[in-house]
Write an enzyme that holds these catalytic residues in place. Structure first.
Site, PDB file in Angstrom:
ATOM      1  N   LYS A 139       1.564   0.264  14.971  1.00 28.30           N
ATOM      2  CA  LYS A 139       1.003   1.530  14.505  1.00 28.30           C
ATOM      3  C   LYS A 139       1.188   2.621  15.564  1.00 28.30           C
ATOM      4  O   LYS A 139       1.539   3.761  15.250  1.00 28.30           O
ATOM      5  CB  LYS A 139      -0.470   1.359  14.125  1.00 28.30           C
ATOM      6  CG  LYS A 139      -0.654   0.576  12.810  1.00 28.30           C
ATOM      7  CD  LYS A 139      -2.054   0.691  12.272  1.00 28.30           C
ATOM      8  CE  LYS A 139      -2.363  -0.214  11.088  1.00 28.30           C
ATOM      9  NZ  LYS A 139      -1.692   0.104   9.838  1.00 28.30           N
ATOM     10  N   ASP A 183      10.608   2.945   5.713  1.00 27.65           N
ATOM     11  CA  ASP A 183      10.381   1.561   6.150  1.00 27.65           C
ATOM     12  C   ASP A 183      11.444   1.210   7.183  1.00 27.65           C
ATOM     13  O   ASP A 183      12.356   2.010   7.447  1.00 27.65           O
ATOM     14  CB  ASP A 183      10.391   0.579   4.960  1.00 27.65           C
ATOM     15  CG  ASP A 183       9.500  -0.638   5.233  1.00 27.65           C
ATOM     16  OD1 ASP A 183       9.816  -1.408   6.167  1.00 27.65           O
ATOM     17  OD2 ASP A 183       8.475  -0.803   4.540  1.00 27.65           O
ATOM     18  N   VAL A 202       1.867   0.787   7.813  1.00 26.28           N
ATOM     19  CA  VAL A 202       2.708  -0.310   8.334  1.00 26.28           C
ATOM     20  C   VAL A 202       1.806  -1.515   8.600  1.00 26.28           C
ATOM     21  O   VAL A 202       0.613  -1.497   8.283  1.00 26.28           O
ATOM     22  CB  VAL A 202       3.485   0.114   9.608  1.00 26.28           C
ATOM     23  CG1 VAL A 202       4.428   1.280   9.293  1.00 26.28           C
ATOM     24  CG2 VAL A 202       2.567   0.467  10.749  1.00 26.28           C
ATOM     25  N   HIS A 248      -8.341   5.611   3.823  1.00 29.45           N
ATOM     26  CA  HIS A 248      -8.316   4.196   3.455  1.00 29.45           C
ATOM     27  C   HIS A 248      -8.295   4.029   1.943  1.00 29.45           C
ATOM     28  O   HIS A 248      -9.278   4.319   1.256  1.00 29.45           O
ATOM     29  CB  HIS A 248      -9.546   3.496   4.064  1.00 29.45           C
ATOM     30  CG  HIS A 248      -9.616   2.043   3.794  1.00 29.45           C
ATOM     31  ND1 HIS A 248     -10.788   1.381   3.527  1.00 29.45           N
ATOM     32  CD2 HIS A 248      -8.656   1.101   3.734  1.00 29.45           C
ATOM     33  CE1 HIS A 248     -10.542   0.100   3.333  1.00 29.45           C
ATOM     34  NE2 HIS A 248      -9.254  -0.091   3.444  1.00 29.45           N
ATOM     35  N   ASN A 293     -15.748  -2.232   3.003  1.00 29.55           N
ATOM     36  CA  ASN A 293     -15.501  -3.610   3.450  1.00 29.55           C
ATOM     37  C   ASN A 293     -16.679  -4.174   4.233  1.00 29.55           C
ATOM     38  O   ASN A 293     -16.951  -5.368   4.208  1.00 29.55           O
ATOM     39  CB  ASN A 293     -14.223  -3.683   4.289  1.00 29.55           C
ATOM     40  CG  ASN A 293     -12.986  -3.584   3.403  1.00 29.55           C
ATOM     41  OD1 ASN A 293     -13.057  -3.824   2.215  1.00 29.55           O
ATOM     42  ND2 ASN A 293     -11.865  -3.201   3.986  1.00 29.55           N
ATOM     43  N   MET A 348       0.827  -1.211   0.000  1.00 29.89           N
ATOM     44  CA  MET A 348       0.000   0.000   0.000  1.00 29.89           C
ATOM     45  C   MET A 348       0.860   1.259   0.000  1.00 29.89           C
ATOM     46  O   MET A 348       0.630   2.192  -0.772  1.00 29.89           O
ATOM     47  CB  MET A 348      -0.944   0.002   1.210  1.00 29.89           C
ATOM     48  CG  MET A 348      -1.931  -1.134   1.235  1.00 29.89           C
ATOM     49  SD  MET A 348      -2.918  -1.274  -0.271  1.00 29.89           S
ATOM     50  CE  MET A 348      -4.037   0.100  -0.094  1.00 29.89           C
ATOM     51  N   SER A 360      -7.254  -1.029   7.479  1.00 27.68           N
ATOM     52  CA  SER A 360      -8.533  -1.440   6.896  1.00 27.68           C
ATOM     53  C   SER A 360      -9.467  -2.042   7.927  1.00 27.68           C
ATOM     54  O   SER A 360     -10.661  -2.139   7.670  1.00 27.68           O
ATOM     55  CB  SER A 360      -8.338  -2.415   5.729  1.00 27.68           C
ATOM     56  OG  SER A 360      -7.152  -3.125   5.830  1.00 27.68           O
ATOM     57  N   GLU A 377      -0.716  -4.301   9.988  1.00 29.60           N
ATOM     58  CA  GLU A 377      -2.021  -4.113  10.644  1.00 29.60           C
ATOM     59  C   GLU A 377      -1.927  -4.586  12.093  1.00 29.60           C
ATOM     60  O   GLU A 377      -2.502  -5.616  12.469  1.00 29.60           O
ATOM     61  CB  GLU A 377      -3.081  -4.897   9.842  1.00 29.60           C
ATOM     62  CG  GLU A 377      -4.507  -4.624  10.220  1.00 29.60           C
ATOM     63  CD  GLU A 377      -5.034  -3.280   9.747  1.00 29.60           C
ATOM     64  OE1 GLU A 377      -4.242  -2.342   9.566  1.00 29.60           O
ATOM     65  OE2 GLU A 377      -6.251  -3.157   9.609  1.00 29.60           O
TER      66      GLU A 377
HETATM   67  P1  NAD Z   1       2.634  -4.856   3.747  1.00 30.91           P
HETATM   68  O1  NAD Z   1       2.936  -5.944   4.673  1.00 30.91           O
HETATM   69  O2  NAD Z   1       2.785  -5.072   2.282  1.00 30.91           O
HETATM   70  O3  NAD Z   1       3.490  -3.574   4.125  1.00 30.91           O
HETATM   71  C1  NAD Z   1       3.744  -3.120   5.400  1.00 30.91           C
HETATM   72  C2  NAD Z   1       5.109  -2.475   5.396  1.00 30.91           C
HETATM   73  O4  NAD Z   1       5.302  -1.790   6.619  1.00 30.91           O
HETATM   74  C3  NAD Z   1       6.264  -3.466   5.247  1.00 30.91           C
HETATM   75  O5  NAD Z   1       7.095  -3.055   4.187  1.00 30.91           O
HETATM   76  C4  NAD Z   1       6.978  -3.372   6.593  1.00 30.91           C
HETATM   77  O6  NAD Z   1       8.370  -3.572   6.489  1.00 30.91           O
HETATM   78  C5  NAD Z   1       6.642  -1.960   7.009  1.00 30.91           C
HETATM   79  N1  NAD Z   1       6.784  -1.735   8.437  1.00 30.91           N
HETATM   80  C6  NAD Z   1       6.407  -2.536   9.444  1.00 30.91           C
HETATM   81  N2  NAD Z   1       6.705  -1.964  10.635  1.00 30.91           N
HETATM   82  C7  NAD Z   1       7.276  -0.771  10.372  1.00 30.91           C
HETATM   83  C8  NAD Z   1       7.799   0.271  11.173  1.00 30.91           C
HETATM   84  N3  NAD Z   1       7.789   0.189  12.477  1.00 30.91           N
HETATM   85  N4  NAD Z   1       8.299   1.359  10.541  1.00 30.91           N
HETATM   86  C9  NAD Z   1       8.313   1.439   9.216  1.00 30.91           C
HETATM   87  N5  NAD Z   1       7.841   0.474   8.404  1.00 30.91           N
HETATM   88  C10 NAD Z   1       7.334  -0.622   8.971  1.00 30.91           C
HETATM   89  O7  NAD Z   1       1.144  -4.419   4.068  1.00 30.91           O
HETATM   90  P2  NAD Z   1       0.106  -3.604   3.186  1.00 30.91           P
HETATM   91  O8  NAD Z   1      -0.748  -4.561   2.465  1.00 30.91           O
HETATM   92  O9  NAD Z   1       0.814  -2.558   2.435  1.00 30.91           O
HETATM   93  O10 NAD Z   1      -0.813  -2.953   4.308  1.00 30.91           O
HETATM   94  C11 NAD Z   1      -0.411  -1.857   5.065  1.00 30.91           C
HETATM   95  C12 NAD Z   1      -1.589  -1.249   5.756  1.00 30.91           C
HETATM   96  O11 NAD Z   1      -2.573  -0.912   4.801  1.00 30.91           O
HETATM   97  C13 NAD Z   1      -2.286  -2.144   6.756  1.00 30.91           C
HETATM   98  O12 NAD Z   1      -2.742  -1.368   7.822  1.00 30.91           O
HETATM   99  C14 NAD Z   1      -3.444  -2.711   5.969  1.00 30.91           C
HETATM  100  O13 NAD Z   1      -4.538  -3.075   6.782  1.00 30.91           O
HETATM  101  C15 NAD Z   1      -3.808  -1.516   5.129  1.00 30.91           C
HETATM  102  N6  NAD Z   1      -4.541  -1.824   3.890  1.00 30.91           N
HETATM  103  C16 NAD Z   1      -4.206  -2.888   3.123  1.00 30.91           C
HETATM  104  C17 NAD Z   1      -4.897  -3.136   1.956  1.00 30.91           C
HETATM  105  C18 NAD Z   1      -4.532  -4.298   1.081  1.00 30.91           C
HETATM  106  O14 NAD Z   1      -5.305  -4.625   0.176  1.00 30.91           O
HETATM  107  N7  NAD Z   1      -3.375  -4.913   1.271  1.00 30.91           N
HETATM  108  C19 NAD Z   1      -5.945  -2.288   1.572  1.00 30.91           C
HETATM  109  C20 NAD Z   1      -6.254  -1.188   2.360  1.00 30.91           C
HETATM  110  C21 NAD Z   1      -5.539  -0.976   3.518  1.00 30.91           C
END
Ligand code: NAD
Length: 727
Positions: free
Chosen positions: A415, A351, A408, A458, A508, A332, A437, A410
């Site tokens: 967070k 990151d 980051v 979102h 959702n 995301m 989400s 979920e």
């Molecule tokens: P992901 O696992 O692909 O990415 C998360 C990233 O955050 C990773 O690269 C990780 O290294 C990084 N991270 C973790 N802890 C960290 C920290 N302390 N500091 C900096 N970086 C850190 O996940 P995603 O799918 O991109 O989802 C991220 C967020 O977006 C979540 O909250 C998820 O619920 C939300 N979201 C996801 C979707 C989806 O379809 N995947 C849709 C809407 C919202």
């Protein structure tokens, strides 16, 4: 009001300029058409006028018909619509025949169009009625007939003229798909005649030299034959048979516009031109009287635009984002970085590890390389966009960011930690947004020192493709944070909806029950083919089983476990869990595992439904009726939307409808769940919902809001189409 003005020069060329007052783009109104008609009459009657050049006083020619007018035309009933459209045909035909003698086809005055830029809808239909079209060599200009995209078809003669000009086959992409072209491609396709540096000068020159023969359209000349053949010509026959099947296959018969267009083309091709125009007007009237077209225009054009312009933006000074911080460079975060940098915003992408941050930035490189290979971008543009993204692990780089979007893991603890770290660096007035989400915004805001500046933004995946962004207000979120989120969404050219904080927010919340209902039916022994097709035949882009394969089965398992933990004994979805847990245990996690409800080939291409479904959940001997399955799949989403409104999660049904179509593809022909319920009528909707509740359980119970509407004889949009706000 003056939209059109005319100036005659010493050589006898009358220049008619379209320059709608107080509008950045010309759109045709009924008053405008009357003005143009009077000017054409004057030019044709004036002996000192040799010919006419029609152009625009703006950078573009025209954006189309004023869709508010089209929506309003229905007030006069079918006859009102038909008369209005025929009036327009009459004007365009007057331009086309230009005063020539009906028999000899001589003595007409040449009328040419000069397009400085974009010409869409009636903005192209009008030029098509003139004798020659000159366009400026402006690669940004878009030329075409996009009506089909909002549920109507070109009803200002465009359907009839383009079919006769290009033939049904060549006209099809422009009419049926609303394909738009730049001037060079439009010329190559035969939509316009010439691309020049100065279209007004070129048109003027042409008008002064034009002969009688130059003014006679092929279809008004003797011996005209439609390119590609008429319907009963062997080649034409193949075209029409194929087109019918193709259109039906693509639309599943639920888009009345495609059917009406095809009928107008087919029937029009069998008769003389003027009769064909009348047939076109009849089909257009038929379409406008169909509630689907008004619902589509309302949601996909009028209300979508209103939301993009900030219909629900609180009063606050301009909140344009200058420097954006993104926490988490995963799927995301990387997508959000790309769309923001593309919009000209400076981005700091953070990151945990430098290589993870770099990988997030490389996502933009990949998309830009793809665009370059498709000639949609350039090396310079790529360099410019990438230079805006700083990939780092250093939180100090967030200094000066006026907006943070956190993406980051979920996990509330992770967070909370990044919220604190970012807030230690960013300016005191910066806004902090989370892309969660599933986690309540008000809970996450507890980690913030400034909860009134904390909000949910979102995004949907993939970020670069999905048009909707849900903005979520936590309990303490203040108006400036909402304004900031809206201004940001506007910068990145997406459509926002603003909702209140509740489990799964809006999209959702409605889509999960849709998926679950499909899975529940599998457990009941309903044929999976029947389930998937029933959904598609209602206009859903993906059946529920395909959708869960896309979003992944393990995500379903994760959500199910969390929901069960939160609800305890009241948890109602055991039957669903049995199915998805079994699939997950078998490693069938969906498309990403190349195995789910569907089979996939090595390249990940979806094949048929998995044959193992029938072994695990044998199909029942008697299968339910198609309509019952469709009702279950549509009501389960729509009732949830009504409950979201009832509970105040949604504050505006316009957002509910637009958000449903853009967010999860809710049957676009219907205009969205509230429009769909209105089309059906509250009384019928409540009756069906009551029957479903009796047969399948309380998840279909009639919401109080709906039964109140039945009692009061109301509808969501009301008789005038006014937006119904939650109490
Ligand atoms: P992901 O696992 O692909 O990415 C998360 C990233 O955050 C990773 O690269 C990780 O290294 C990084 N991270 C973790 N802890 C960290 C920290 N302390 N500091 C900096 N970086 C850190 O996940 P995603 O799918 O991109 O989802 C991220 C967020 O977006 C979540 O909250 C998820 O619920 C939300 N979201 C996801 C979707 C989806 O379809 N995947 C849709 C809407 C919202």
């Amino acid at each position: 009001m003056t939209d059109f003005t005319m100036k005659k020069d010493a050589d006898g060329v009358a220049l008619i300029t379209w320059d709608a007052e107080a509008k950045s783009m010309n759109v045709l109104t009924m008053e405008g058409a009357a003005e143009l008609s009077a000017l054409i009459d004057e030019a044709l009657a004036d002996a000192s006028v040799k010919g006419v050049v029609l152009t625009s006083g703006k950078k573009d020619f025209a954006g189309g018909m004023d869709l508010n007018v089209i929506a309003g035309m229905k007030a006069g009933g079918a006859q009102g619509v038909f008369d209005g459209v025929m009036g327009l045909h009459h004007l365009l035909r007057k331009i086309e025949l230009a005063g020539m003698d009906a028999k000899t086809k001589k003595g007409g005055k040449p009328i040419a169009t000069a397009l400085p830029g974009t010409a869409l809808g009636i903005g192209l239909e009008l030029p098509l009625a003139t004798h020659r079209i000159f366009a400026a060599d402006n690669p940004k200009a878009k030329i075409g007939l996009p009506e089909i995209m909002v549920g109507i078809f070109p009803g200002g003669g465009g359907t009839t003229r383009l079919t006769r000009k290009l033939g049904a086959m060549m006209a099809a992409p422009f009419l049926l798909e609303g394909k738009l072209s730049d001037p060079t491609k439009a010329k190559a396709a035969g939509l316009i005649d010439e691309v020049v540096a100065d279209p007004v000068a070129a048109a003027r020159e042409w008008v002064l030299k034009a002969t009688d023969a130059d003014l006679v359209k092929p279809w008004d000349a003797k011996g005209y034959k439609m390119p590609g053949g008429e319907p009963y010509h062997p080649a034409g026959f193949m075209t029409f048979v194929g087109a019918s099947a193709m259109v039906h296959g693509k639309t599943m018969g639920v888009y009345p516009a495609a059917k009406a267009l095809l009928s107008a083309v087919y029937e029009g091709a069998l008769v003389p031109f003027d009769t064909a125009l009348k047939i076109e007007a009849r089909w257009f009237t038929n379409l406008l009287m169909n509630p689907s077209s008004s619902a589509m225009i309302r949601s996909l054009f009028i209300n979508k635009e209103a939301l993009e312009k900030g219909a629900n933006r609180p009063e606050a000074p301009d909140q344009t984002v200058k420097k954006l911080g993104i926490l988490g460079a995963g799927m995301m975060g990387a997508g959000i970085a790309y769309v923001s940098a593309m919009a000209g915003i400076e981005v700091v992408l953070i990151d945990n590890a430098q290589d993870a941050a770099e990988r997030g930035k490389a996502y933009s490189t990949g998309l830009l390389d793809k665009a370059i290979s498709r000639r949609k971008s350039t090396e310079e543009k790529k360099a410019e966009v990438l230079a805006r993204i700083t990939a780092t692990t250093d939180y100090a780089a967030l200094q000066g960011c006026d907006l943070i979007v956190e993406a980051v893991f979920e996990d509330p603890t992770v967070k909370a930690d990044v919220t604190k770290r970012a807030e230690a660096v960013i300016p005191g007035d910066a806004i902090f947004a989370t892309n969660t989400s599933t986690l309540p915004i008000s809970g996450l805001a507890k980690a913030s020192a400034r909860p009134e500046q904390f909000i949910g933004i979102h995004f949907f995946s993939p970020v670069d493709k999905m048009l909707l962004v849900e903005i979520i207000k936590g309990k303490e979120t203040g108006p400036r944070a909402v304004a900031k989120a809206l201004d940001f969404v506007r910068q990145i050219r997406k459509t926002p909806i603003v909702v209140n904080d509740a489990r799964f927010f809006y999209a959702n919340r409605c889509i999960i029950p849709y998926i679950n209902e499909g899975i529940r039916m599998v457990a009941e022994g309903v044929s999976p083919v029947l389930i998937e097709n029933a959904a598609k035949m209602m206009g859903m882009p993906l059946g529920p089983l395909q959708l869960v394969d896309e979003t992944s089965i393990d995500l379903g398992v994760k959500i199910a476990k969390a929901t069960r933990a939160a609800m305890g004994d009241a948890y109602p979805d055991g039957a669903i869990d049995e199915v998805i847990f079994k699939l997950a245990d078998a490693g069938r996690l969906g498309r990403k595992a190349k195995a789910g409800f569907y089979d996939y080939d090595e390249a990940g291409k979806r094949q048929g439904l998995w044959s193992g479904i029938a072994d695990a959940w044998p199909e029942a001997e008697t299968q339910p009726d198609l309509t019952e399955i469709q009702h279950r799949l549509m009501f389960i989403q729509s009732l949830e939307a009504v409950r979201a409104l009832e509970e105040g999660v949604l504050e505006d049904i316009r957002e509910g409808d637009v958000g449903a179509i853009l967010g999860w593809g809710f049957a676009p022909w219907s205009g969205g769940p509230f429009s769909w319920l209105d089309i059906m009528g509250a009384e019928r909707a409540a009756a069906i919902s009551g029957d479903l509740a009796a047969k399948f359980g309380p998840r279909f119970a009639v919401p109080k809001l709906l039964s109140d509407m039945v009692a009061k004889g109301e509808s969501f949009y009301g008789p005038e189409g006014a937006a119904h706000k939650a109490a």
